[in-house]
Design a protein around this motif. Structure first.
Motif, PDB file in Angstrom:
ATOM      1  N   ASN A  15      17.875   1.969   5.026  1.00 10.88           N
ATOM      2  CA  ASN A  15      16.851   2.531   5.902  1.00 10.88           C
ATOM      3  C   ASN A  15      16.591   1.626   7.103  1.00 10.88           C
ATOM      4  N   ALA A  16      16.571   0.305   6.859  1.00  8.85           N
ATOM      5  CA  ALA A  16      16.319  -0.634   7.956  1.00  8.85           C
ATOM      6  C   ALA A  16      17.450  -0.596   8.969  1.00  8.85           C
ATOM      7  N   LEU A  17      18.696  -0.603   8.519  1.00  9.02           N
ATOM      8  CA  LEU A  17      19.830  -0.565   9.436  1.00  9.02           C
ATOM      9  C   LEU A  17      19.878   0.758  10.191  1.00  9.02           C
ATOM     10  N   THR A  18      19.560   1.840   9.523  1.00 12.04           N
ATOM     11  CA  THR A  18      19.575   3.142  10.198  1.00 12.04           C
ATOM     12  C   THR A  18      18.497   3.218  11.272  1.00 12.04           C
ATOM     13  N   SER A  19      17.304   2.683  10.962  1.00 12.15           N
ATOM     14  CA  SER A  19      16.220   2.711  11.957  1.00 12.15           C
ATOM     15  C   SER A  19      16.551   1.875  13.173  1.00 12.15           C
ATOM     16  N   ASN A  20      17.258   0.760  13.021  1.00 13.58           N
ATOM     17  CA  ASN A  20      17.630  -0.089  14.153  1.00 13.58           C
ATOM     18  C   ASN A  20      18.731   0.553  14.992  1.00 13.58           C
ATOM     19  N   SER A  21      19.605   1.329  14.335  1.00 11.77           N
ATOM     20  CA  SER A  21      20.722   1.902  15.062  1.00 11.77           C
ATOM     21  C   SER A  21      20.316   3.098  15.910  1.00 11.77           C
ATOM     22  N   ILE A  22      19.210   3.744  15.581  1.00 17.73           N
ATOM     23  CA  ILE A  22      18.798   4.926  16.354  1.00 17.73           C
ATOM     24  C   ILE A  22      17.619   4.600  17.271  1.00 17.73           C
ATOM     25  N   ASN A  23      17.494   3.327  17.616  1.00 18.28           N
ATOM     26  CA  ASN A  23      16.538   2.878  18.646  1.00 18.28           C
ATOM     27  C   ASN A  23      15.095   3.210  18.293  1.00 18.28           C
ATOM     28  N   GLY A  24      14.711   2.918  17.067  1.00 19.90           N
ATOM     29  CA  GLY A  24      13.312   3.016  16.672  1.00 19.90           C
ATOM     30  C   GLY A  24      12.804   4.406  16.437  1.00 19.90           C
ATOM     31  N   GLU A  25      13.663   5.401  16.415  1.00 18.13           N
ATOM     32  CA  GLU A  25      13.210   6.757  16.129  1.00 18.13           C
ATOM     33  C   GLU A  25      12.846   6.950  14.656  1.00 18.13           C
ATOM     34  N   ARG A  26      13.226   6.021  13.818  1.00 20.93           N
ATOM     35  CA  ARG A  26      12.957   6.104  12.376  1.00 20.93           C
ATOM     36  C   ARG A  26      12.258   4.835  11.938  1.00 20.93           C
ATOM     37  N   GLU A  27      11.264   4.985  11.082  1.00 20.53           N
ATOM     38  CA  GLU A  27      10.491   3.821  10.642  1.00 20.53           C
ATOM     39  C   GLU A  27      11.366   2.939   9.741  1.00 20.53           C
ATOM     40  N   PRO A  28      11.267   1.631   9.916  1.00 19.08           N
ATOM     41  CA  PRO A  28      12.081   0.731   9.073  1.00 19.08           C
ATOM     42  C   PRO A  28      11.500   0.511   7.692  1.00 19.08           C
ATOM     43  N   TRP A  29      10.326   0.952   7.438  1.00 18.73           N
ATOM     44  CA  TRP A  29       9.668   0.732   6.149  1.00 18.73           C
ATOM     45  C   TRP A  29       9.667   2.021   5.330  1.00 18.73           C
ATOM     46  N   VAL A  30       9.374   1.845   4.056  1.00 16.69           N
ATOM     47  CA  VAL A  30       9.320   2.962   3.104  1.00 16.69           C
ATOM     48  C   VAL A  30       8.073   2.798   2.254  1.00 16.69           C
ATOM     49  N   VAL A  31       7.358   3.887   2.063  1.00 16.55           N
ATOM     50  CA  VAL A  31       6.169   3.845   1.192  1.00 16.55           C
ATOM     51  C   VAL A  31       6.611   3.600  -0.257  1.00 16.55           C
ATOM     52  N   ALA A  32       6.003   2.631  -0.899  1.00 17.87           N
ATOM     53  CA  ALA A  32       6.426   2.229  -2.250  1.00 17.87           C
ATOM     54  C   ALA A  32       6.211   3.346  -3.272  1.00 17.87           C
ATOM     55  N   SER A  33       5.088   4.054  -3.156  1.00 22.12           N
ATOM     56  CA  SER A  33       4.801   5.116  -4.137  1.00 22.12           C
ATOM     57  C   SER A  33       5.809   6.250  -4.017  1.00 22.12           C
ATOM     58  N   ARG A  34       6.207   6.602  -2.790  1.00 20.73           N
ATOM     59  CA  ARG A  34       7.197   7.656  -2.619  1.00 20.73           C
ATOM     60  C   ARG A  34       8.565   7.217  -3.143  1.00 20.73           C
ATOM     61  N   LEU A  35       8.875   5.950  -2.918  1.00 21.91           N
ATOM     62  CA  LEU A  35      10.128   5.426  -3.454  1.00 21.91           C
ATOM     63  C   LEU A  35      10.147   5.437  -4.978  1.00 21.91           C
ATOM     64  N   ARG A  36       8.999   5.145  -5.553  1.00 20.94           N
ATOM     65  CA  ARG A  36       8.887   5.184  -7.027  1.00 20.94           C
ATOM     66  C   ARG A  36       9.130   6.597  -7.555  1.00 20.94           C
ATOM     67  N   ASP A  37       8.432   7.577  -6.930  1.00 25.90           N
ATOM     68  CA  ASP A  37       8.589   8.956  -7.394  1.00 25.90           C
ATOM     69  C   ASP A  37      10.007   9.487  -7.172  1.00 25.90           C
ATOM     70  N   HIS A  38      10.697   8.921  -6.195  1.00 26.98           N
ATOM     71  CA  HIS A  38      12.053   9.365  -5.910  1.00 26.98           C
ATOM     72  C   HIS A  38      13.064   8.820  -6.932  1.00 26.98           C
ATOM     73  N   LEU A  39      12.833   7.622  -7.402  1.00 26.30           N
ATOM     74  CA  LEU A  39      13.820   6.965  -8.273  1.00 26.30           C
ATOM     75  C   LEU A  39      13.534   7.156  -9.765  1.00 26.30           C
ATOM     76  N   ILE A  40      12.279   7.165 -10.155  1.00 24.27           N
ATOM     77  CA  ILE A  40      11.937   7.186 -11.582  1.00 24.27           C
ATOM     78  C   ILE A  40      11.967   8.620 -12.091  1.00 24.27           C
ATOM     79  N   LEU A  41      12.486   8.794 -13.295  1.00 21.00           N
ATOM     80  CA  LEU A  41      12.527  10.102 -13.934  1.00 21.00           C
ATOM     81  C   LEU A  41      11.119  10.539 -14.340  1.00 21.00           C
ATOM     82  N   PRO A  42      10.900  11.838 -14.473  1.00 23.78           N
ATOM     83  CA  PRO A  42       9.547  12.311 -14.832  1.00 23.78           C
ATOM     84  C   PRO A  42       9.034  11.734 -16.147  1.00 23.78           C
ATOM     85  N   ARG A  43       9.900  11.603 -17.143  1.00 22.42           N
ATOM     86  CA  ARG A  43       9.438  11.073 -18.428  1.00 22.42           C
ATOM     87  C   ARG A  43       9.131   9.588 -18.357  1.00 22.42           C
TER      88      ARG A  43
END
Length: 388
Positions: A277-305
């Protein structure tokens, strides 16, 4: 010279006359029997066979007459055992289970006469056996119920058992008369008295009880298990506690191993996502945030159970917190304060690898765009309409 006397010549013997020879032959014929007087060999054998058959028939008739006309020996009196006639040939010894008087045999009750012996009556014996088994089952089941549940009787009066036998179904359906059934019942009670424990209470009444060794056969299986556990509680309880402790400890060790391996797996995925995400945000001239919300990352990676277990994500947060390549700071996102994670591109050893991956993806996308533009030009030259 003296003169020699001359011998007189003997007169010649005269031959026998015919008269003398005829008299001699007639005398010999009178002295010898005629040839037909003696039988021939076949006639002699027939005579012997007839005589043998006659003798056998005579002996058989004599034996039959003796057998049918012979009077049986009387029985020796039971009270005259010491007398010399008791062991003589003039009387039969009195058999056991019988009484003899005046030469007659009378078998005791429960026995029948068969010839010279008194044989046990099968019907009475079978009835007595069934009654004794019923008494045994009745008393032992009552005692077993008392030992298991505390309900029932231990000692039972003999009079009560006797009364219960009077109403038994064998009394009605056994096919025995009243006197015979009473005798069978008495025999059953004698057998029960030899099998069960007996005592006399202070009132002088005889009581019966099932033996402790015999009552074990009548206990229900759950009762046996419960009593066995009670008797061995001092051994079973520590063993169960030890087994339970070992089981809990093993589960904790396996859970810890699982959390550790799963947390490391999630941590590597978080690092890859943040770095990309950081490399992608730098390559597109700041159009994308270099950070990621931790709670959203958790919900994306962890299984429901796995979301129900907060320990797993806490371990991931600990691993991220220990990593110097990741910055953690709060940020206001859509009016809410969120904790965000940001990958530090500068100084990262793996950033060059990700840059190459990003550049390769850009080249692929550019080539795709070039091919699509060429197709559009060719289509315009050919006069074909474009499809959207």
């Amino acid at each position: 010279m003296s003169s020699i006397p001359k011998k007189r010549p003997k007169p010649n013997a005269k031959p026998p006359s015919s008269s003398s020879s005829s008299s001699t032959s007639s005398l010999s014929s009178l002295m010898e029997p005629p040839q037909s007087f003696f039988p021939s060999t076949n006639e002699f054998l027939r005579l012997v066979a007839v005589l043998a058959i006659a003798i056998i028939v005579a002996l058989g008739c004599n034996l039959l007459a003796t057998t049918f006309n012979r009077q049986p020996k009387p029985f020796c009196d039971s009270g005259d055992i010491d007398s010399p006639d008791a062991m003589s040939d003039f009387c039969e010894p009195c058999p056991s289970n019988g009484e003899c008087y005046q030469g007659k045999l009378e078998c005791m009750r429960g026995y029948t006469q068969h010839g010279k012996f008194c044989v046990e009556d099968g019907d009475i014996n079978e009835t007595a056996k069934k009654l004794s088994e019923w008494v045994e089952i009745h008393l032992c089941e009552a005692y077993a119920q008392f030992l298991c549940d505390g309900i029932g009787t231990v000692w039972v009066r003999e009079d009560d058992v006797w009364k219960e036998l009077d109403g038994h179904e064998l009394m009605k359906n056994g096919g025995l008369d009243s006197a015979t059934y009473i005798y069978a019942k008495q025999r059953a009670m004698d057998a029960v008295g030899r099998l069960l424990e007996t005592r006399t209470n202070p009132r002088g009444i005889k009581e019966l009880k099932c033996p402790d060794l015999l009552v074990e056969r009548y206990k229900p299986f759950p009762c046996r298990i419960r009593q066995w556990l009670t008797e061995h509680a001092l051994i079973i309880f520590p063993v169960c506690v030890l087994l339970l402790g070992c089981t809990i400890l093993l589960k904790k060790v396996r859970r810890r191993q699982y959390l550790s391996s799963r947390a490391e797996e999630l941590y590597h995925q978080v690092c890859e996502i943040l770095e990309e995400n950081a490399l992608t945000s730098n390559s597109i001239n700041g159009e994308r945030e270099p950070w990621v919300v931790a709670s959203r990352l958790r919900d994306h990676l962890i299984l429901p159970r796995e979301r129900k277990d907060p320990v797993l994500w806490k371990k991931v947060e600990e691993l991220v917190q220990e990593d110097s390549r990741v910055d953690r700071y709060p940020k206001l996102v859509k009016g809410e304060s969120k904790v965000v994670w940001e990958w530090q591109v500068e100084g990262s050893l793996s950033s060059s690898r990700l840059r190459k991956k990003v550049e390769a993806s850009k080249l692929k996308s550019a080539e795709g765009m070039g091919i699509s533009s060429d197709q559009q030009r060719n289509a315009l030259k050919a006069g074909e309409p474009l499809s959207y």
